[in-house]
Design a protein around this motif. Structure first.
Motif, PDB file in Angstrom:
ATOM      1  N   ILE A 177       0.857  -1.200   0.000  1.00  0.00           N
ATOM      2  CA  ILE A 177       0.000   0.000   0.000  1.00  0.00           C
ATOM      3  C   ILE A 177       0.892   1.249   0.000  1.00  0.00           C
ATOM      4  O   ILE A 177       0.621   2.214  -0.722  1.00  0.00           O
ATOM      5  N   LEU A 178       1.971   1.223   0.765  1.00  0.00           N
ATOM      6  CA  LEU A 178       2.874   2.394   0.789  1.00  0.00           C
ATOM      7  C   LEU A 178       3.590   2.539  -0.558  1.00  0.00           C
ATOM      8  O   LEU A 178       3.793   3.655  -1.036  1.00  0.00           O
ATOM      9  N   MET A 179       3.963   1.418  -1.150  1.00  0.00           N
ATOM     10  CA  MET A 179       4.566   1.480  -2.492  1.00  0.00           C
ATOM     11  C   MET A 179       3.613   2.127  -3.480  1.00  0.00           C
ATOM     12  O   MET A 179       4.012   2.953  -4.304  1.00  0.00           O
ATOM     13  N   GLU A 180       2.347   1.731  -3.411  1.00  0.00           N
ATOM     14  CA  GLU A 180       1.349   2.328  -4.311  1.00  0.00           C
ATOM     15  C   GLU A 180       1.280   3.834  -4.106  1.00  0.00           C
ATOM     16  O   GLU A 180       1.326   4.598  -5.080  1.00  0.00           O
ATOM     17  N   ASP A 190      -0.117  -5.333  -8.173  1.00  0.00           N
ATOM     18  CA  ASP A 190       0.595  -5.010  -9.413  1.00  0.00           C
ATOM     19  C   ASP A 190       1.696  -3.978  -9.202  1.00  0.00           C
ATOM     20  O   ASP A 190       2.460  -3.692 -10.124  1.00  0.00           O
ATOM     21  N   ILE A 191       1.743  -3.392  -8.016  1.00  0.00           N
ATOM     22  CA  ILE A 191       2.682  -2.290  -7.828  1.00  0.00           C
ATOM     23  C   ILE A 191       4.117  -2.785  -7.634  1.00  0.00           C
ATOM     24  O   ILE A 191       5.070  -2.099  -8.011  1.00  0.00           O
ATOM     25  N   PHE A 192       4.260  -3.965  -7.055  1.00  0.00           N
ATOM     26  CA  PHE A 192       5.588  -4.402  -6.633  1.00  0.00           C
ATOM     27  C   PHE A 192       6.568  -4.449  -7.803  1.00  0.00           C
ATOM     28  O   PHE A 192       7.695  -3.958  -7.724  1.00  0.00           O
ATOM     29  N   LYS A 193       6.110  -5.027  -8.927  1.00  0.00           N
ATOM     30  CA  LYS A 193       7.019  -5.139 -10.073  1.00  0.00           C
ATOM     31  C   LYS A 193       7.405  -3.766 -10.603  1.00  0.00           C
ATOM     32  O   LYS A 193       8.542  -3.551 -11.013  1.00  0.00           O
ATOM     33  N   LEU A 194       6.451  -2.820 -10.595  1.00  0.00           N
ATOM     34  CA  LEU A 194       6.763  -1.476 -11.112  1.00  0.00           C
ATOM     35  C   LEU A 194       7.725  -0.750 -10.179  1.00  0.00           C
ATOM     36  O   LEU A 194       8.694  -0.125 -10.616  1.00  0.00           O
ATOM     37  N   TRP A 195       7.442  -0.832  -8.891  1.00  0.00           N
ATOM     38  CA  TRP A 195       8.325  -0.198  -7.894  1.00  0.00           C
ATOM     39  C   TRP A 195       9.753  -0.740  -8.055  1.00  0.00           C
ATOM     40  O   TRP A 195      10.723   0.006  -8.078  1.00  0.00           O
ATOM     41  N   LEU A 196       9.833  -2.067  -8.196  1.00  0.00           N
ATOM     42  CA  LEU A 196      11.138  -2.726  -8.301  1.00  0.00           C
ATOM     43  C   LEU A 196      11.875  -2.283  -9.571  1.00  0.00           C
ATOM     44  O   LEU A 196      13.075  -1.979  -9.542  1.00  0.00           O
ATOM     45  N   MET A 197      11.137  -2.236 -10.689  1.00  0.00           N
ATOM     46  CA  MET A 197      11.749  -1.813 -11.952  1.00  0.00           C
ATOM     47  C   MET A 197      12.255  -0.385 -11.853  1.00  0.00           C
ATOM     48  O   MET A 197      13.338  -0.050 -12.316  1.00  0.00           O
ATOM     49  N   TRP A 198      11.406   0.458 -11.258  1.00  0.00           N
ATOM     50  CA  TRP A 198      11.752   1.884 -11.179  1.00  0.00           C
ATOM     51  C   TRP A 198      12.960   2.093 -10.267  1.00  0.00           C
ATOM     52  O   TRP A 198      13.847   2.884 -10.549  1.00  0.00           O
ATOM     53  N   ARG A 199      12.986   1.347  -9.140  1.00  0.00           N
ATOM     54  CA  ARG A 199      14.141   1.430  -8.232  1.00  0.00           C
ATOM     55  C   ARG A 199      15.391   0.954  -8.953  1.00  0.00           C
ATOM     56  O   ARG A 199      16.489   1.477  -8.736  1.00  0.00           O
ATOM     57  N   SER A 200      15.242  -0.052  -9.785  1.00  0.00           N
ATOM     58  CA  SER A 200      16.417  -0.647 -10.418  1.00  0.00           C
ATOM     59  C   SER A 200      16.947   0.224 -11.566  1.00  0.00           C
ATOM     60  O   SER A 200      18.145   0.431 -11.695  1.00  0.00           O
ATOM     61  N   LYS A 201      16.055   0.778 -12.359  1.00  0.00           N
ATOM     62  CA  LYS A 201      16.478   1.608 -13.488  1.00  0.00           C
ATOM     63  C   LYS A 201      16.739   3.046 -13.077  1.00  0.00           C
ATOM     64  O   LYS A 201      17.556   3.737 -13.698  1.00  0.00           O
ATOM     65  N   GLY A 202      15.964   3.543 -12.143  1.00  0.00           N
ATOM     66  CA  GLY A 202      15.973   4.969 -11.847  1.00  0.00           C
ATOM     67  C   GLY A 202      15.164   5.708 -12.901  1.00  0.00           C
ATOM     68  O   GLY A 202      14.899   5.166 -13.985  1.00  0.00           O
TER      69      GLY A 202
END
Lengths: 380, 380
Positions: free
Chosen positions: B11-14, B246-258
């Motif tokens: 929820i916080l990631m969202e 669905d947020i986890f994968k996006l959060w992870l991608m964004w953290r990884s790529k910047g």
């Protein structure tokens, strides 16, 4: 996934698993779809029912129709009301039917309200019958409700999102007696069948309706001139476009357990429920059961701290128990030991609703749960 | 997931990721939600717009309102039409606006149709402006459309499901100039941003509307008396109940790529598109570009087999190219080498629509694609 072309294996899995579920329900033909949750499954039922009974709504809209009304029990999931809002009927036209003391819709009340709505110049068209209510786990009795639907030409939808898993058990299937009389059924494998969120299905007795109600003929996405049988494609049946692949986990679980394994899984959940209920009854000084004989795996109860144990059970005590419930829940969360939901229902103040849906639960876990509640709550 | 209690981290990631997306759009306040696909995101926009402009619909239904009409371009995604059907407006009241030769809505046509609907006694209320159409990848021009929305008090929704990723690129962001004038925006990270299906978001400029429009006050699920700040809970804002995470994968991608990495990712997709277009132009005997200068990563073209290369380009040749397209597609699928979509648009017969949305695509893959098409199709 939305076409055989994009996801051939998964589309075939969907066909296979959904057909098996329809067979278990007792629908010999029909059509089904996986949805992002039970609320959307119920929304599909409303959309398809409206289309079957009033096909002109799709192009002309509701202004062209009489005021349609829907019926659902006061203990049903809020998604029927929500569907009434989304679809433009208005929540005032989703009529809540009173329940008996077990939380089941009262059929004579339903018939009275159907007649009343006709007197007001409205057109009743849809009845939602819940098999496994959210809080108490009650099963509306399908047959008397189906008789009323037959009499007044109403669409009968069964919201078995929660209780649908009982269909897999010879011992518990009787709770859904009459289900083949429904026109549509919601059944969430992410509940009693323990698939991960989300895995929700909706089934229709009549084939072709799902496509008729939802298709927008977007040939730029769902081409009809492919070199394979496009009847496998699902894209034009749904209000989503691309869908998440929720079938794989269910197919895999079912292959791994087998239908008999699933029966054992369901029976185990009910055995554990029975065990917990018996333990609560053994410690009746500390635990007060709201529903003494639960029909589903929902166990509704209050924890009674030491200072209240000798007080007679009355409205005032219930208020106090209701006040204690969220505090005890806060203690659990702060310690990180237990998670049990609570809520009020009607004039019953906040009480715990313990749900056993994890097949890994054993009697020792239930003993631990009761001991922990006692340890955290006795001084409240 | 639907509450902080059930899924605190997610929820916080969202909250975090959706706020960042709103910042990028240019909405300083507002609210957002993740949806099961862009079609449902667009449905949310229609529901919320209806609630903002006509709050009485929620309880009274559409019978209480004038006939509302929606506008969208003839090249837009079919979900606006579908929302019109689901919500009970009727598809006749979802009016398609003609496009220019690039596939962009013609603003003067929009204004003419808005006025015409008023003359017919209808109430226009919603304009869907597509940024990145499904087939041609066209961007409707937001500013002139927003001027019309301002003039007639219409809700401006931007369906940037496809083109939204351009917001991350300084080079391509200008295609969405004016986006802050919208009241709502659909943006699917599962498209240009390469998150796995499904990952779709919808954003509202005004905070509180999403909750007001959808809440059913189901206190038995969304208790208000918890021991934490329930404003983090999302359950009562949505028409789903439990939602997939669905947020986890996006959060992870964004953290990884910047965010800079995402900019390079988007720019790379457009660089590869430019490369492919240049190659198609180099081999103009074999490939005919339908849109010579694509605005998005959609490349629309016909493959021209040997026997047709010296034939002048006319309607008859287009018919023949359209006939060949599905056959060549069948050959690709049977060999298992390539997957490229095709479809007709208006009076243009079936053509290929190549989409570059995989950041792993390199020039050598494009060379391989063109060589394979040639090998499989030259004798057709």
């Amino acid at each position: 996934m939305f076409t055989y072309e994009i996801a051939p294996v998964f589309i075939l899995m969907e066909h296979q698993v959904l057909k098996k579920m329809r067979d278990i329900i007792g629908f010999t033909n029909g059509d089904s779809i996986l949805c992002p949750g039970g609320a959307i499954s119920n929304l599909y039922a409303v959309i398809v029912a409206r289309h079957k009974l009033f096909p002109e709504y799709k192009t002309k809209g509701l202004k062209a129709l009489p005021q349609l009304v829907l019926f659902t029990s006061e203990h049903s999931h809020y998604s029927t009301k929500s569907s009434g809002s989304v679809c433009g009927f208005g929540t005032d036209n989703v009529i809540e039917v009173a329940c008996d003391d077990k939380g089941r819709m009262i059929p004579t009340e339903l018939e009275r309200l159907v007649k009343e709505s006709v007197t007001r110049g409205c057109t009743p068209f849809f009845v939602n019958c819940t098999c496994g209510t959210t809080v108490l786990g009650a099963f509306d009795q399908i047959n008397p409700i189906a008789d009323i639907c037959d009499k007044y030409n109403l669409w009968l939808h069964i919201d078995a999102a929660w209780g649908g898993g009982c269909l897999l058990s010879r011992k518990h299937r009787h709770k859904l007696n009459g289900i083949t009389r429904a026109s549509s059924v919601t059944w969430n494998p992410h509940k009693l069948m323990s698939a991960l969120l989300q895995c929700s299905t909706v089934h229709f007795k009549e084939d072709g309706l799902l496509l008729d109600a939802n298709q927008m003929c977007a040939d730029y996405l769902f081409q009809q001139d492919k070199h394979y049988d496009v009847s496998y494609d699902t894209g034009d049946k749904v209000i989503q476009c691309g869908r998440h692949n929720d079938i794989f986990k269910l197919w895999l679980m079912w292959r791994s357990k087998g239908t008999e394994g699933y029966e054992q899984h369901i029976d185990h959940l009910f055995d554990m429920t029975e065990y917990m209920v018996s333990k609560l009854k053994e410690r009746s000084d500390r635990y007060y059961l709201i529903v003494p004989e639960p029909e589903c795996v929902n166990i509704s109860f209050w924890y009674v701290p030491t200072r209240l144990r000798n007080m007679p059970h009355n409205k005032q005590k219930e208020q106090e128990l209701g006040r204690i419930t969220p505090i005890l829940k806060g203690r659990m969360m702060n310690e990180g030991t237990l998670m049990i939901g609570y809520q009020p229902v009607g004039d019953i103040p906040n009480f715990f609703r313990n749900i056993i849906s994890n097949p890994g639960v054993q009697t020792k876990d239930i003993d631990h749960l009761l001991d922990t509640l006692d340890r955290l709550g006795h001084d409240l």
